[in-house]
Structures are given as C-alpha cells and as structure tokens.
Design a protein around this motif. Structure first.
Motif, PDB file in Angstrom:
ATOM      1  N   LYS A  31       0.837  -1.209   0.000  1.00 20.42           N
ATOM      2  CA  LYS A  31       0.000   0.000   0.000  1.00 20.42           C
ATOM      3  C   LYS A  31       0.867   1.251   0.000  1.00 20.42           C
ATOM      4  N   GLU A  63      -6.740  -7.268  -4.666  1.00 21.46           N
ATOM      5  CA  GLU A  63      -8.007  -6.994  -3.993  1.00 21.46           C
ATOM      6  C   GLU A  63      -7.769  -6.437  -2.585  1.00 21.46           C
ATOM      7  N   LYS A  64      -6.801  -7.000  -1.880  1.00 21.10           N
ATOM      8  CA  LYS A  64      -6.515  -6.573  -0.507  1.00 21.10           C
ATOM      9  C   LYS A  64      -6.018  -5.129  -0.437  1.00 21.10           C
ATOM     10  N   VAL A  65      -5.278  -4.692  -1.454  1.00 17.99           N
ATOM     11  CA  VAL A  65      -4.730  -3.333  -1.441  1.00 17.99           C
ATOM     12  C   VAL A  65      -5.512  -2.390  -2.348  1.00 17.99           C
ATOM     13  N   ASN A  66      -6.630  -2.881  -2.880  1.00 19.48           N
ATOM     14  CA  ASN A  66      -7.487  -2.065  -3.737  1.00 19.48           C
ATOM     15  C   ASN A  66      -6.721  -1.526  -4.947  1.00 19.48           C
ATOM     16  N   ALA A  67      -6.007  -2.438  -5.606  1.00 20.07           N
ATOM     17  CA  ALA A  67      -5.199  -2.054  -6.766  1.00 20.07           C
ATOM     18  C   ALA A  67      -5.647  -2.856  -7.981  1.00 20.07           C
ATOM     19  N   GLU A  68      -5.152  -2.442  -9.132  1.00 19.48           N
ATOM     20  CA  GLU A  68      -5.470  -3.136 -10.377  1.00 19.48           C
ATOM     21  C   GLU A  68      -4.305  -4.033 -10.757  1.00 19.48           C
TER      22      GLU A  68
END
Length: 80
Positions: A31, A63-68
């Motif tokens: 993150k 998904e856990k870090v809200n990334a693509e």
C-alpha cells in the motif's frame, strides 16, 4: 492505458517479495509503495505459492490493497 502500463512495467525492478508468510505479510508495504509510485512489481517466491498459482495470488493481493492487476508473467506480477 493497460498496454502503456505494461510497457512501463517491463523495466521495473521487483520491490516486493512474497515469501512463506504469504500475501498478508506484504499488504502494508505494498500500500505504501503504491502511494509513492504508480506501478509495483511483486515476486512470488516458491514458499508463497503453495497450491495457488501466481495469477490467483496476485489477484487476491490486488483486492486486498485495492489495486489493479496489470499483468502476471512467470512468478512476478505488476499492480497499479
């Protein structure tokens, strides 16, 4: 956009290694790096992979870090 990011990712060095402690162990570090830079290359070591393949682990981590997830190649992945 995605093709452009893939080109940029090609020359990136790996800055996050996922080992036997799994993806949860690198969430905070990842993150932080994603806030500093737009692309992060991650290497999944043999100990991390277990029964999951790199794509599965990379998708869970994204998904856990809200990334693509930009791409996976071999045992590395690139997140944006």
């Amino acid at each position: 956009m995605s093709n452009e990011l893939r080109k940029q990712a090609h020359d990136l060095d790996v800055t996050v290694w996922v080992g036997k402690n799994g993806i949860d162990a690198v969430v905070d570090e990842l993150k932080d790096q994603l806030q500093e830079t737009k692309l992060v290359k991650i290497k999944f070591l043999r100990a991390a992979r277990g029964t999951d393949d790199t794509e599965t682990l990379a998708a869970k981590l994204a998904e856990k870090v809200n990334a693509e997830l930009i791409e996976t190649r071999g045992h590395t992945a690139v997140l944006h």
